[in-house]
Write a protein that holds these residues in place. Structure first.
Motif, mmCIF file in Angstrom:
data_model
loop_
_atom_site.group_PDB
_atom_site.id
_atom_site.type_symbol
_atom_site.label_atom_id
_atom_site.label_comp_id
_atom_site.label_asym_id
_atom_site.label_seq_id
_atom_site.Cartn_x
_atom_site.Cartn_y
_atom_site.Cartn_z
ATOM 1 N N THR A 165 22.516 26.859 -62.194
ATOM 2 C CA THR A 165 22.981 26.757 -63.581
ATOM 3 C C THR A 165 24.396 27.300 -63.695
ATOM 4 O O THR A 165 24.842 28.112 -62.885
ATOM 5 C CB THR A 165 22.070 27.534 -64.548
ATOM 6 N N GLY A 166 25.098 26.826 -64.740
ATOM 7 C CA GLY A 166 26.439 27.310 -65.019
ATOM 8 C C GLY A 166 27.409 27.056 -63.887
ATOM 9 O O GLY A 166 28.272 27.893 -63.593
ATOM 10 N N CYS A 167 27.326 25.882 -63.255
ATOM 11 C CA CYS A 167 28.178 25.583 -62.100
ATOM 12 C C CYS A 167 29.509 24.971 -62.532
ATOM 13 O O CYS A 167 29.611 24.316 -63.574
ATOM 14 C CB CYS A 167 27.463 24.625 -61.150
ATOM 15 N N ASN A 168 30.496 25.172 -61.692
ATOM 16 C CA ASN A 168 31.818 24.579 -61.892
ATOM 17 C C ASN A 168 32.328 24.121 -60.541
ATOM 18 O O ASN A 168 32.774 24.933 -59.727
ATOM 19 C CB ASN A 168 32.767 25.596 -62.526
ATOM 20 N N PHE A 169 32.241 22.790 -60.268
ATOM 21 C CA PHE A 169 32.681 22.223 -59.003
ATOM 22 C C PHE A 169 33.933 21.375 -59.226
ATOM 23 O O PHE A 169 34.035 20.661 -60.235
ATOM 24 C CB PHE A 169 31.582 21.355 -58.385
ATOM 25 N N ASP A 170 34.861 21.435 -58.279
ATOM 26 C CA ASP A 170 36.060 20.607 -58.385
ATOM 27 C C ASP A 170 35.798 19.218 -57.814
ATOM 28 O O ASP A 170 34.671 18.905 -57.404
ATOM 29 C CB ASP A 170 37.255 21.287 -57.698
ATOM 30 N N SER A 171 36.830 18.392 -57.765
ATOM 31 C CA SER A 171 36.669 17.009 -57.314
ATOM 32 C C SER A 171 36.242 16.925 -55.854
ATOM 33 O O SER A 171 35.702 15.908 -55.416
ATOM 34 C CB SER A 171 37.972 16.238 -57.518
ATOM 35 N N GLY A 172 36.477 17.987 -55.095
ATOM 36 C CA GLY A 172 36.052 18.009 -53.705
ATOM 37 C C GLY A 172 34.671 18.580 -53.497
ATOM 38 O O GLY A 172 34.223 18.731 -52.356
ATOM 39 N N GLY A 173 33.986 18.897 -54.604
ATOM 40 C CA GLY A 173 32.639 19.440 -54.505
ATOM 41 C C GLY A 173 32.588 20.911 -54.174
ATOM 42 O O GLY A 173 31.539 21.427 -53.763
ATOM 43 N N GLY A 190 23.183 29.929 -56.885
ATOM 44 C CA GLY A 190 24.192 29.429 -55.966
ATOM 45 C C GLY A 190 23.730 29.466 -54.521
ATOM 46 O O GLY A 190 23.009 30.367 -54.092
ATOM 47 N N CYS A 191 24.166 28.463 -53.733
ATOM 48 C CA CYS A 191 23.696 28.332 -52.345
ATOM 49 C C CYS A 191 24.868 28.011 -51.428
ATOM 50 O O CYS A 191 24.799 27.112 -50.600
ATOM 51 C CB CYS A 191 22.626 27.248 -52.244
ATOM 52 N N GLY A 192 25.961 28.730 -51.587
ATOM 53 C CA GLY A 192 27.174 28.464 -50.838
ATOM 54 C C GLY A 192 28.284 28.095 -51.806
ATOM 55 O O GLY A 192 28.160 28.244 -53.027
ATOM 56 N N SER A 193 29.373 27.597 -51.270
ATOM 57 C CA SER A 193 30.546 27.299 -52.092
ATOM 58 C C SER A 193 30.780 25.820 -52.299
ATOM 59 O O SER A 193 31.865 25.403 -52.709
ATOM 60 C CB SER A 193 31.797 27.922 -51.452
ATOM 61 N N SER A 194 29.769 24.986 -52.021
ATOM 62 C CA SER A 194 29.928 23.545 -52.187
ATOM 63 C C SER A 194 28.715 22.954 -52.871
ATOM 64 O O SER A 194 27.682 23.612 -53.032
ATOM 65 C CB SER A 194 30.153 22.865 -50.831
#
Length: 298
Positions: A80-88, A96-100
């Motif tokens: 929840t509350g995620c913020n991913f850029d265009s590269g994932g 959270g389960c890593g940085s991608s």
């Protein structure tokens, strides 16, 4: 403390049609993931042996299908509350389960999880051992055996003990486990507390159990929380409830009806005196056969 009450709830029907799904090879099991939350979530899926996995976006009201091979063992949960850029690349407030976008490890607590160990007999459960970030319900479709619906009847964030609450800008976004907060042998079922005679429910885990009666609230919750079923496909419903969400399955199509809202859950277990706590397993394990009954009524 809130008092339990009953209200007439207006049913809304949402039909989820199974579309093409990613194939992982060989004989497979189908998981239909449904988002009944008011906000977008980012489900994570990992294997129990190496924690490699997948991740994707699921907007409010949407559903998707995940296909796993027979014999697969792993976990499904929501970030929840995620913020991913265009590269994932990015991060999440909970789970959270890593940085991608694709998970490289298990979900960080607090995170409610649906755990599966698939085989000739499938074992499955919903676990709050690593805390709670939103309600999950798991339904087994067209299986034989126990095949009970597991998970939550309400949202624990609404009455999480203040000392366990995970917040963002004063908003409760999750409810941590007592083990995660206090890190004692009693709450984590370590040392002399690591056996069935001493790994017992605490006042905290009883609050978890009130909101999610058919879910792991501590390590040795198997009699009420670990379910077996054979030859079923599964529906994983985020922000649903066991008694207010019904599903049917015909010709590879799932249709679910959901009642609006959650029933009130009384917080009758105080937290001033704490006794014992157990930390339950994250993934359902094959610990022996349970008695198998008739097909589940959905």
């Amino acid at each position: 403390m809130a008092n339990p009450h009953t209200a007439l709830l207006k049913l809304t029907s949402i039909f989820i049609f199974i579309a093409s799904a990613p194939k992982l090879g060989g004989s497979s099991k189908t998981f239909t993931l449904v988002n009944y939350c008011k906000e977008t979530i980012w489900p994570g899926v990992t294997r129990s042996d190496n924690h490699s996995g997948d991740g994707f976006t699921l907007k409010s009201g949407q559903s998707t299908v995940y296909t796993a091979p027979d014999g697969w063992s792993g976990r499904i949960w929501a970030r929840t509350g995620c913020n991913f850029d265009s590269g994932g690349n990015g991060k999440c407030q909970t789970g959270g389960c890593g940085s991608s976008m694709n998970c490289s490890g298990p979900g960080n607590p607090p995170a409610t999880s649906a755990d599966f160990s698939l085989g000739e007999i499938d074992y499955y459960d919903v676990s709050l051992v690593n805390g709670f970030n939103l309600p999950i319900v798991v339904k087994a479709m067209n299986g034989t055996g126990n095949c009970s619906t597991v998970g939550c009847d309400g949202d624990l964030r609404q009455n999480c003990p203040s000392e366990l609450a995970s917040k963002d800008s004063d908003k409760v976004i999750g409810c941590r486990s007592a083990c995660d907060v206090f890190n004692t042998d009693e709450y984590c079922c370590r040392g002399t507390y690591g056996n069935p005679a001493t790994c017992l429910p605490s006042n905290y885990s009883k609050i978890f159990k009130q909101v999610c009666p058919a879910a792991y609230s501590f390590a040795l919750d198997d009699p009420t929380s670990l379910i077996t079923c054979s030859k079923a496909d599964f529906v994983v419903i985020f922000c649903g409830s066991r008694n207010q969400t019904t599903c049917s399955y015909h010709d590879k199509q799932v249709a679910c009806n959901r009642s609006k809202g959650y029933k009130a859950i009384p917080q009758s277990c105080g937290t001033s005196a704490i006794f014992y706590h157990g930390m339950g397993p994250a993934v359902a394990k094959k610990r022996g056969k349970r008695a198998l009954g008739g097909e589940a009524t959905l």
